[in-house]
Design a protein around this motif. Sequence first.
Motif, PDB file in Angstrom:
ATOM      1  N   LEU A  45     -40.595 -53.916  49.417  1.00 27.95           N
ATOM      2  CA  LEU A  45     -39.260 -54.830  50.209  1.00 27.95           C
ATOM      3  C   LEU A  45     -38.302 -54.535  49.587  1.00 27.95           C
ATOM      4  O   LEU A  45     -37.081 -54.231  50.043  1.00 27.95           O
ATOM      5  CB  LEU A  45     -39.754 -56.376  50.303  1.00 27.95           C
ATOM      6  CG  LEU A  45     -41.055 -56.787  51.199  1.00 27.95           C
ATOM      7  CD1 LEU A  45     -41.231 -58.451  51.092  1.00 27.95           C
ATOM      8  CD2 LEU A  45     -40.424 -56.694  52.735  1.00 27.95           C
ATOM      9  N   ILE A  49     -34.887 -52.771  50.868  1.00 25.17           N
ATOM     10  CA  ILE A  49     -33.590 -53.428  50.915  1.00 25.17           C
ATOM     11  C   ILE A  49     -32.399 -52.503  50.052  1.00 25.17           C
ATOM     12  O   ILE A  49     -31.481 -52.292  50.390  1.00 25.17           O
ATOM     13  CB  ILE A  49     -33.671 -54.667  49.885  1.00 25.17           C
ATOM     14  CG1 ILE A  49     -34.315 -55.930  50.952  1.00 25.17           C
ATOM     15  CG2 ILE A  49     -32.203 -55.298  49.730  1.00 25.17           C
ATOM     16  CD1 ILE A  49     -34.765 -57.104  50.152  1.00 25.17           C
ATOM     17  N   MET A 147     -34.826 -59.426  57.527  1.00 23.06           N
ATOM     18  CA  MET A 147     -34.613 -58.097  57.048  1.00 23.06           C
ATOM     19  C   MET A 147     -34.222 -57.227  57.884  1.00 23.06           C
ATOM     20  O   MET A 147     -33.414 -56.045  57.730  1.00 23.06           O
ATOM     21  CB  MET A 147     -35.982 -57.678  55.939  1.00 23.06           C
ATOM     22  CG  MET A 147     -36.244 -58.476  54.771  1.00 23.06           C
ATOM     23  SD  MET A 147     -34.805 -58.570  53.486  1.00 23.06           S
ATOM     24  CE  MET A 147     -33.783 -60.101  53.965  1.00 23.06           C
ATOM     25  N   SER A 151     -30.874 -54.965  58.080  1.00 19.74           N
ATOM     26  CA  SER A 151     -30.806 -53.546  57.738  1.00 19.74           C
ATOM     27  C   SER A 151     -30.185 -52.931  59.017  1.00 19.74           C
ATOM     28  O   SER A 151     -29.281 -52.293  58.913  1.00 19.74           O
ATOM     29  CB  SER A 151     -32.016 -52.949  57.579  1.00 19.74           C
ATOM     30  OG  SER A 151     -32.905 -53.216  58.557  1.00 19.74           O
TER      31      SER A 151
END
Length: 350
Positions: A45, A49, A147, A151
């Motif tokens: 993760l 990121i 997320m 992104s």
Amino acid sequence: MKLIQRLIYFFSIFLAYFVFKEFLELFILTHSIHPAFGYSTLVVLFAFIGYFVLVPIYKIIKIPKNYAPTKDENKAREIIQDRVKNFKKNPHLLNTDFDFSEIKEDEESYNLILKHLQTESEKLRKKSVLRLFYSSSISQNGFLDAMLILSSSVNLVKELFILYHGRVTNKDLIAIAKRVYLSMAIGGSEGVEYATQEFFSKFATDSFKSIPFADKIFGSLADGFVNAALLTRISLITENYCTMVFIKSERDVYPSAQFILKTTKFITSDIFEKMTVELLRMSKEKTVDYVMLAINPVAHLFTATYGKVAEGTNKLTAYPIEIIKDAAIIANRPLVYGLNRLGSIFKRKN
């Protein structure tokens, strides 16, 4: 108006709490399987990121500032002239052999250039929105949705700034960042799935409801559609900052809810039609893979639908077939897909 904005951002704090809660649940679940698996999930993760969020943000900051819209109508002509001069050095226009011979520093020439650039921006938006729709429909986790929205938003904003050969001012960049945060908080909260699941269920016929896990399918698709609409909104706001010359107020750069939904519906219409046909076929022929439906019903539906879209269609919305193929691979071989995508990062282009 400011009071309403403060209430919205205050409410978003509670939504962010639910996103964080989903993150903890994901970590606890993976950690309960094996501690190493749990910590590996954290590493993946953080790497995600870093590569897909922090690196693009750094690249956005490095992009030279463009000429922002003005509230002074007398300065509009000057901004058009400056932008036309800047567009003559635009990499996309140069690479596509755009004819500058008849281009003047006036509004007519400016609109002609925008028409050419907006064709490419529509392709970028459709590709990103469809990818987010597929991936967030499959993810089955609010934190992962957040997320994916983050992104997707950051990378699409970066691509639009590159296309229009310049980013907005720091003030406008912060305004866009606030919309990204709100989209991430809203899309990652459980409330979206509950609300949209009930909405989509009203359109499900008795035939659809006879399919196992039908409620879960409609809920996940609705969740993906909302996330896609949130990304569509961010892309339209970013593009308005890059193209508008004169605005009466900051609200002019924000598109209406009706236009956002109409645009999102157009982008996702083809795959929705194909999935509807596939659901009808499954309900009539009773050909249902119960094992795959139990694991991830939406992923299985995308897998079955991929072949229908790959056969070809005249709709512009169906052009990124490779994205649907990705969804099909994720459904059947998630580990292989993940390793292949990770490996592609380190491959050198010939």
